[in-house]
Design an enzyme around this catalytic site. Structure first.
Site, short mmCIF file in Angstrom:
data_model
loop_
_atom_site.label_atom_id
_atom_site.label_comp_id
_atom_site.label_asym_id
_atom_site.label_seq_id
_atom_site.Cartn_x
_atom_site.Cartn_y
_atom_site.Cartn_z
N ASP A 149 -32.87 66.03 112.43
CA ASP A 149 -31.67 66.66 113.00
C ASP A 149 -32.00 68.14 113.24
O ASP A 149 -32.69 68.75 112.44
CB ASP A 149 -30.49 66.54 112.01
CG ASP A 149 -29.14 66.62 112.71
OD1 ASP A 149 -28.89 67.65 113.36
OD2 ASP A 149 -28.37 65.65 112.62
N THR A 156 -24.97 70.31 115.60
CA THR A 156 -23.61 69.91 115.21
C THR A 156 -23.61 69.15 113.87
O THR A 156 -22.58 69.02 113.24
CB THR A 156 -22.91 69.03 116.28
OG1 THR A 156 -23.71 67.89 116.55
CG2 THR A 156 -22.66 69.82 117.56
N ASP A 184 -35.80 69.35 116.46
CA ASP A 184 -35.06 69.15 117.71
C ASP A 184 -35.79 68.06 118.49
O ASP A 184 -36.93 68.25 118.92
CB ASP A 184 -35.07 70.48 118.48
CG ASP A 184 -34.33 70.38 119.81
OD1 ASP A 184 -34.08 69.25 120.28
OD2 ASP A 184 -34.02 71.45 120.37
N ILE A 227 -41.74 64.21 119.05
CA ILE A 227 -41.42 63.77 117.69
C ILE A 227 -42.68 63.16 117.06
O ILE A 227 -43.21 62.18 117.59
CB ILE A 227 -40.32 62.68 117.69
CG1 ILE A 227 -39.08 63.15 118.48
CG2 ILE A 227 -39.93 62.30 116.27
CD1 ILE A 227 -38.05 62.05 118.71
N GLY A 252 -40.51 57.04 123.16
CA GLY A 252 -41.97 57.18 123.07
C GLY A 252 -42.45 56.90 121.65
O GLY A 252 -43.47 56.22 121.44
N TYR A 264 -21.86 64.75 129.07
CA TYR A 264 -21.99 63.72 128.03
C TYR A 264 -22.08 62.33 128.66
O TYR A 264 -22.97 61.55 128.35
CB TYR A 264 -20.79 63.80 127.08
CG TYR A 264 -20.86 62.88 125.89
CD1 TYR A 264 -21.83 63.07 124.90
CD2 TYR A 264 -19.95 61.85 125.72
CE1 TYR A 264 -21.88 62.23 123.79
CE2 TYR A 264 -20.00 61.01 124.62
CZ TYR A 264 -20.96 61.21 123.66
OH TYR A 264 -21.02 60.38 122.56
N THR A 282 -14.54 56.80 116.81
CA THR A 282 -14.74 56.47 115.39
C THR A 282 -14.34 57.68 114.55
O THR A 282 -14.56 58.82 114.95
CB THR A 282 -16.20 56.07 115.16
OG1 THR A 282 -16.50 54.98 116.02
CG2 THR A 282 -16.46 55.66 113.73
#
Ligand code: UDP
Length: 311
Positions: free
Chosen positions: A32, A36, A57, A62, A103, A146, A176
């Site tokens: 994370d 947010t 990020d 990653i 990926g 979004y 939710t």
């Protein structure tokens, strides 16, 4: 037992999903960037042998060492005020972030699970919304950052599935709510509860006749796991098909909290969907899943949470 990467792991849904995975014996690597998400959502996992947190990020490459059985990609601002404050970041995590997460899944031979949204249906002209409905989205309106990010997320996920054979799961999440929503998140359930607890007016945008269908977080997470563990790619709607106007929701919150807060009407945000309710036929028939927590019960549990964390 599996080794699972969760992006957006410090968020509302990411942290509840992490708890559910750890509870069944899976190992979780949580990523994370905290734009947010909040570390306090994971504080109770400090020292848990199956849990690792990495501040990262996911719009950047990653890298995760060792085997990975599944990549669960939940990273994104998700409340309207959240994504409207971070418009470019929201588009980037939906595009570049999803590309990087796919990926990683491809490189590891891992299953890929991604959170999409009822916002792909936009302001729907079909009601309730089945997965076969293609939606009614304004591609250049403020919410498009979004909605289109998530539509692109679905498209890229299916392209990786078709082109690279990645084993994918797409969930479309409907509104939710529950513990660990941010008090300043800006979504309607948290706003009303926080306002009621503080004795402030409940802010209804527009005349309050617009509808949403609210799913308690425990039901939502159980639906995620049913989709993750099963053979169906989706997209599959996971939400609660009880439908309420915002006026009705305000009444439920006032009843549960015993508040006498008045209603204050504020302008309706641009492109705010007029109605929303999931068609749950696929979730029920393919996953054998359905929601079980009634709105007043879920609101009561959420009120208990906010009462314990609000200053
Ligand atoms: N809304 C409201 N008061 C608030 C916050 C939201 O009346 O304080 C309305 C909003 O305009 C929308 C609905 O509640 O019609 C759900 O908003 P939310 O931001 O929770 O989620 P959305 O479904 O719009 O993504």
């Amino acid at each position: 037992m599996a080794r699972i990467v969760v992006t957006g792991g410090a968020g509302f849904l990411g942290s509840h999903l992490t708890d559910a995975l750890l509870a069944r014996g899976d190992e979780v690597v949580s990523l994370d960037n905290l734009c947010t998400g909040e570390l306090r959502n994971l504080a109770h996992l400090d020292g848990h042998p199956g849990f690792t947190f990495v501040e990262h990020d996911v719009t950047e490459h990653i890298a995760v060492d060792g085997p990975v059985d599944a990549v669960l990609h939940l990273a994104s601002p998700a409340s309207p005020p959240g994504y409207l404050a971070l418009p470019v970041e929201t588009l980037m995590v939906g595009s570049r972030g999803t590309h990087n997460a796919l990926g990683l899944a491809r490189a590891k031979g891992a299953r890929f699970f991604v959170s999409s949204t009822s916002e792909v249906y936009g302001d729907p002209s079909v009601h309730p919304q089945p997965e076969s409905y293609w939606g009614n989205v304004n591609p250049i309106g403020p919410r498009s950052v979004y909605d289109e990010a998530k539509r692109f997320t679905e498209a890229l996920t299916m392209a990786y599935h078709r082109t690279h054979g990645v084993d994918v799961r797409i969930v479309r999440i409907f509104n939710t709510y529950g513990p660990r929503m941010r008090a300043d998140d800006g979504r309607v359930v948290s706003n009303f509860i926080v306002q009621a607890l503080r004795g402030e007016p409940l802010t209804i945008y527009g005349d309050g006749s617009q509808t949403r269908s609210f799913c308690y977080v425990d039901d939502e997470i159980r639906g995620f796991l049913a989709l993750l563990d099963g053979p169906h790619t989706g997209p599959i709607n996971i939400g609660n098909d009880g439908e309420f106007t915002m006026l009705e929701l305000a009444e439920v919150v006032r009843e549960v909290t015993g508040s006498s807060s008045p209603i204050e009407h504020l302008p309706l945000p641009e492109d705010d969907p007029k109605q929303r309710r999931p068609d749950l036929t696929l979730a029920r028939s393919l996953l054998g899943w359905e929601p079980s927590v009634a709105l007043s019960d879920g609101v009561a549990r959420t009120v208990e949470y906010f009462a314990s964390v609000l200053p």
